[in-house]
Write a protein that holds these residues in place. Structure first.
Motif, mmCIF file in Angstrom:
data_model
loop_
_atom_site.group_PDB
_atom_site.id
_atom_site.type_symbol
_atom_site.label_atom_id
_atom_site.label_comp_id
_atom_site.label_asym_id
_atom_site.label_seq_id
_atom_site.Cartn_x
_atom_site.Cartn_y
_atom_site.Cartn_z
ATOM 1 N N ASN A 123 0.851 -1.180 0.000
ATOM 2 C CA ASN A 123 0.000 0.000 0.000
ATOM 3 C C ASN A 123 0.892 1.237 0.000
ATOM 4 O OD1 ASN A 123 -1.798 2.061 0.466
ATOM 5 N ND2 ASN A 123 -2.870 1.006 2.116
ATOM 6 N N ILE A 124 1.177 1.776 -1.174
ATOM 7 C CA ILE A 124 2.096 2.914 -1.251
ATOM 8 C C ILE A 124 1.481 4.182 -0.679
ATOM 9 C CG2 ILE A 124 3.359 1.963 -3.222
ATOM 10 C CD1 ILE A 124 1.880 4.078 -4.971
ATOM 11 N N LEU A 125 0.168 4.232 -0.587
ATOM 12 C CA LEU A 125 -0.503 5.424 -0.061
ATOM 13 C C LEU A 125 -0.613 5.408 1.461
ATOM 14 C CD1 LEU A 125 -3.283 5.718 -2.766
ATOM 15 C CD2 LEU A 125 -1.075 6.907 -2.665
ATOM 16 N N ASN A 126 -0.278 4.279 2.065
ATOM 17 C CA ASN A 126 -0.242 4.151 3.522
ATOM 18 C C ASN A 126 0.866 3.147 3.862
ATOM 19 O OD1 ASN A 126 -0.789 4.245 6.222
ATOM 20 N ND2 ASN A 126 -2.804 3.303 6.084
ATOM 21 N N ILE A 127 2.074 3.474 3.472
ATOM 22 C CA ILE A 127 3.215 2.544 3.540
ATOM 23 C C ILE A 127 3.542 2.109 4.962
ATOM 24 C CG2 ILE A 127 5.045 4.306 3.675
ATOM 25 C CD1 ILE A 127 5.137 1.157 1.454
ATOM 26 N N PHE A 128 3.195 2.911 5.946
ATOM 27 C CA PHE A 128 3.575 2.583 7.319
ATOM 28 C C PHE A 128 2.735 1.470 7.932
ATOM 29 C CE2 PHE A 128 5.628 6.595 6.541
ATOM 30 C CZ PHE A 128 6.903 6.335 7.018
ATOM 31 N N VAL A 129 1.671 1.025 7.245
ATOM 32 C CA VAL A 129 0.930 -0.152 7.721
ATOM 33 C C VAL A 129 1.792 -1.410 7.585
ATOM 34 C CG1 VAL A 129 -1.339 0.807 7.206
ATOM 35 C CG2 VAL A 129 -0.227 -0.665 5.527
ATOM 36 N N HIS A 130 2.836 -1.343 6.767
ATOM 37 C CA HIS A 130 3.735 -2.481 6.564
ATOM 38 C C HIS A 130 4.875 -2.505 7.585
ATOM 39 C CE1 HIS A 130 1.653 -3.425 2.845
ATOM 40 N NE2 HIS A 130 1.747 -2.160 2.505
ATOM 41 N N GLU A 131 4.870 -1.558 8.510
ATOM 42 C CA GLU A 131 5.837 -1.474 9.606
ATOM 43 C C GLU A 131 7.291 -1.517 9.143
ATOM 44 O OE1 GLU A 131 4.681 -4.526 12.372
ATOM 45 O OE2 GLU A 131 2.772 -3.545 12.788
ATOM 46 N N PRO A 132 7.718 -0.514 8.373
ATOM 47 C CA PRO A 132 9.124 -0.468 7.959
ATOM 48 C C PRO A 132 10.037 -0.217 9.149
ATOM 49 C CG PRO A 132 8.015 1.576 7.383
ATOM 50 C CD PRO A 132 6.965 0.652 7.918
ATOM 51 N N GLU A 133 11.282 -0.582 8.992
ATOM 52 C CA GLU A 133 12.275 -0.416 10.054
ATOM 53 C C GLU A 133 12.843 1.007 10.029
ATOM 54 O OE1 GLU A 133 16.757 -2.035 11.146
ATOM 55 O OE2 GLU A 133 15.581 -3.085 9.615
ATOM 56 N N PHE A 134 12.786 1.678 11.178
ATOM 57 C CA PHE A 134 13.369 3.024 11.280
ATOM 58 C C PHE A 134 14.893 2.904 11.229
ATOM 59 C CE2 PHE A 134 15.256 6.391 13.877
ATOM 60 C CZ PHE A 134 14.782 7.506 13.201
ATOM 61 N N ILE A 135 15.517 3.746 10.417
ATOM 62 C CA ILE A 135 16.979 3.712 10.275
ATOM 63 C C ILE A 135 17.627 4.919 10.953
ATOM 64 C CG2 ILE A 135 18.912 3.691 8.621
ATOM 65 C CD1 ILE A 135 17.220 1.100 8.666
ATOM 66 N N GLU A 136 17.188 6.120 10.568
ATOM 67 C CA GLU A 136 17.808 7.318 11.142
ATOM 68 C C GLU A 136 16.938 8.553 10.889
ATOM 69 O OE1 GLU A 136 21.406 8.691 9.180
ATOM 70 O OE2 GLU A 136 20.736 7.829 7.285
ATOM 71 N N LYS A 137 17.259 9.599 11.613
ATOM 72 C CA LYS A 137 16.643 10.908 11.396
ATOM 73 C C LYS A 137 17.783 11.880 11.169
ATOM 74 C CE LYS A 137 13.260 14.074 13.371
ATOM 75 N NZ LYS A 137 12.257 14.260 14.438
ATOM 76 N N TYR A 138 17.660 12.694 10.129
ATOM 77 C CA TYR A 138 18.727 13.641 9.825
ATOM 78 C C TYR A 138 18.135 14.936 9.285
ATOM 79 C CZ TYR A 138 18.072 11.919 5.033
ATOM 80 O OH TYR A 138 17.543 11.563 3.830
#
Length: 193
Positions: free
Chosen positions: A64-79
């Motif tokens: 679901n590209i319009l709600n990609i976070f439902v797939h629980e991606p892994e957080f890498i970094e904030k910059y």
């Protein structure tokens, strides 16, 4: 064309007289038995079925590209990006390849909540799914920045030379720089359902 006449003419309706000049009807197949498939789709060969028309860019993807976070991606970094705004970077490893080419998505989420998706993998060649995607982009977004239209033999040549690119600035970017395909979808506005 009695072959396609599925209405029985030999049944007399109440108050109706039988016509003496009725034509014999072509025999029809017997009613289906319990063991036969229940749907017509089950009886047709799969290559004979018409594929669903893709009306939206999201129709090309399993995720679901319009709600990609439902797939629980892994957080890498904030910059902090070059414009001074913060960006969160996530990685989503895919179980099933997207467009038969990409097995990973890098997600860059911006302060306003919109995000870019960078699809990567080990694919070198452009397949039919990618050709269809390029042609869809031409139909919906117009010519790319080099005024190229539908996928062509020139694109195949560029792929072999490692210089293939299709870019619709701020929207879609497809490249095979260093002989590996990548696809970027820019500025996606999340649609939480």
């Amino acid at each position: 064309m009695g072959f396609f006449n599925f209405i029985r003419n030999d049944v007399q309706k109440p108050g109706e007289q039988q016509n003496a000049n009725t034509q014999p009807e072509t025999p029809s197949s017997p009613p289906p038995s319990i063991e036969e498939p229940a749907t017509i789709a089950a009886q047709l060969p799969s290559q004979g079925l018409k594929k669903k028309q893709k009306d939206d860019i999201s129709d090309f993807f399993n995720v679901n590209i319009l709600n990609i976070f439902v797939h629980e991606p892994e957080f890498i970094e904030k910059y902090c990006a070059g414009d001074g705004l913060s960006v969160e970077k996530y990685i989503l490893k895919l179980q099933k390849r997207e467009l038969s080419s990409f097995n990973q998505i890098t997600i860059l989420r911006y302060e306003n909540g919109n995000y870019d998706l960078l699809f990567t993998g080990d694919a070198v060649e452009v397949n039919t799914e990618m050709e269809n995607f390029v042609n869809y982009c031409v139909r919906s977004l117009g010519e790319d920045f080099m005024r190229k239209n539908d996928f062509s033999e020139k694109d195949v040549r560029d792929i072999r030379l490692g210089i293939f690119s299709r870019i619709w600035y701020g929207r879609v970017r497809i490249e095979n720089i260093y002989f590996t395909l990548s696809l970027t979808l820019h500025d996606i506005h999340p649609q939480v359902s």
